[in-house]
Design a protein around this motif. Structure first.
Motif, mmCIF file in Angstrom:
data_model
loop_
_atom_site.group_PDB
_atom_site.id
_atom_site.type_symbol
_atom_site.label_atom_id
_atom_site.label_comp_id
_atom_site.label_asym_id
_atom_site.label_seq_id
_atom_site.Cartn_x
_atom_site.Cartn_y
_atom_site.Cartn_z
ATOM 1 N N HIS A 295 -18.609 -7.239 22.092
ATOM 2 C CA HIS A 295 -19.265 -6.697 21.151
ATOM 3 C C HIS A 295 -18.414 -5.809 20.522
ATOM 4 O O HIS A 295 -19.034 -5.141 19.766
ATOM 5 N N ASN A 296 -17.342 -5.508 20.994
ATOM 6 C CA ASN A 296 -16.444 -4.608 20.673
ATOM 7 C C ASN A 296 -16.840 -3.150 20.971
ATOM 8 O O ASN A 296 -16.550 -2.074 20.034
ATOM 9 N N LEU A 297 -17.490 -2.795 21.949
ATOM 10 C CA LEU A 297 -17.871 -1.752 22.376
ATOM 11 C C LEU A 297 -17.089 -1.196 23.788
ATOM 12 O O LEU A 297 -16.691 -2.121 24.566
ATOM 13 N N PHE A 298 -16.692 0.011 23.963
ATOM 14 C CA PHE A 298 -15.902 0.865 25.017
ATOM 15 C C PHE A 298 -16.912 0.966 26.105
ATOM 16 O O PHE A 298 -18.318 1.132 25.740
ATOM 17 N N PRO A 299 -16.331 1.096 27.221
ATOM 18 C CA PRO A 299 -17.300 1.313 28.568
ATOM 19 C C PRO A 299 -18.343 2.567 28.475
ATOM 20 O O PRO A 299 -19.384 2.650 28.946
ATOM 21 N N ASP A 300 -17.930 3.596 27.668
ATOM 22 C CA ASP A 300 -18.746 4.696 27.400
ATOM 23 C C ASP A 300 -19.664 4.758 26.085
ATOM 24 O O ASP A 300 -20.323 5.493 25.771
ATOM 25 N N GLU A 301 -19.764 3.335 25.501
ATOM 26 C CA GLU A 301 -20.548 3.398 24.312
ATOM 27 C C GLU A 301 -21.816 2.675 24.847
ATOM 28 O O GLU A 301 -21.765 1.591 25.360
ATOM 29 N N GLU A 302 -22.937 2.950 24.026
ATOM 30 C CA GLU A 302 -24.357 2.382 24.436
ATOM 31 C C GLU A 302 -23.946 0.905 23.743
ATOM 32 O O GLU A 302 -23.604 0.424 22.719
ATOM 33 N N GLY A 303 -24.781 0.123 24.710
ATOM 34 C CA GLY A 303 -24.723 -1.379 24.497
ATOM 35 C C GLY A 303 -23.377 -2.321 25.199
ATOM 36 O O GLY A 303 -23.459 -3.329 25.064
#
Length: 232
Positions: free
Chosen positions: A205-213
């Motif tokens: 989803h193109n999210l980093f580990p510290d980002e919601e989702g």
């Protein structure tokens, strides 16, 4: 020497008699490694054959215990040739990349060796379960560092994201505690390593580990931050 010699059919047959049902615990390659090295000393006066007898007598013939013996043999016998390959890569390009395959409950990872002597720090990537992706990321960021790029800047130009057409996979480097990294992951070093960066890779989803989702199934353990961030 690039690999260990294979066992003869007679050696394999003898091992299977000594350790009944061994074929139900480990694969043919691992069986061959054990069978060809029964006199190898795991410790003073403790050969592979002797240790296997103890496992049989104690009812401890398990995949975990057998694989541990195989690994001990391979690390000891292949160590010099592997070290030479790493040193050759460092001499040729200024660093080597070492990959570690995933375990039952831990993702694969890859890290640089010798990059400290070239740019002043090492790199590690622990994204998901793909050791090839991790090795690729370490190599790409090592080359960026050699070219003088600021590796802490977020990028999206190294991998195309298949789940989001037209978008590049987000990546970035963050400084981590060098001592912690070497205690748990970076086992092969050259010289004194004082700085380590972890390459963070976004999920599908193109999210980093510290980002919601962020997709928690995309295992990516994050190493602790440096005790003294000012040194980075």
């Amino acid at each position: 020497m690039t690999d260990l010699p294979e066992a003869t059919p007679a050696q394999i047959a003898a091992l299977k008699l000594q350790v009944p049902d061994i074929a139900n615990h480990i694969n043919d390659f691992q069986i061959s490694t054990l069978a060809a090295n029964m006199t190898f000393e795991l410790a003073p006066s403790v050969t592979v054959g002797f240790h296997l007898n103890e496992l049989v007598q104690d009812g401890q013939v398990t995949e975990e215990n057998l694989v541990a013996v195989v690994r001990a043999i391979r690390i000891s016998l292949l160590g010099p040739s592997m070290a030479a390959q790493i040193d050759g890569a460092i001499g040729a390009q200024g660093y080597a990349v070492k990959s570690v395959f995933a375990g039952d409950d831990s993702p694969s990872f890859a890290y640089s060796v010798g990059l400290t002597g070239t740019v002043g720090f090492e790199l590690i990537s622990m994204a998901g379960m793909d050791h090839q992706l991790n090795a690729y990321m370490v190599s790409e960021y090592a080359e960026l560092a050699k070219a003088g790029e600021v590796i802490e800047d977020e990028r999206s130009d190294l991998v195309e994201l298949s789940s989001l057409p037209g978008h590049g996979l987000r990546t970035k480097c963050v400084p981590v505690n060098a001592s912690a990294a070497m205690e748990t992951h970076i086992c092969e070093v050259r010289g004194e390593v004082e700085r380590v960066y972890q390459i963070l890779v976004a999920d599908k989803h193109n999210l980093f580990p510290d980002e919601e989702g962020y997709e928690q199934a995309f295992l990516q353990p994050c190493l602790p931050a440096p005790e003294n961030p000012a040194t980075h």
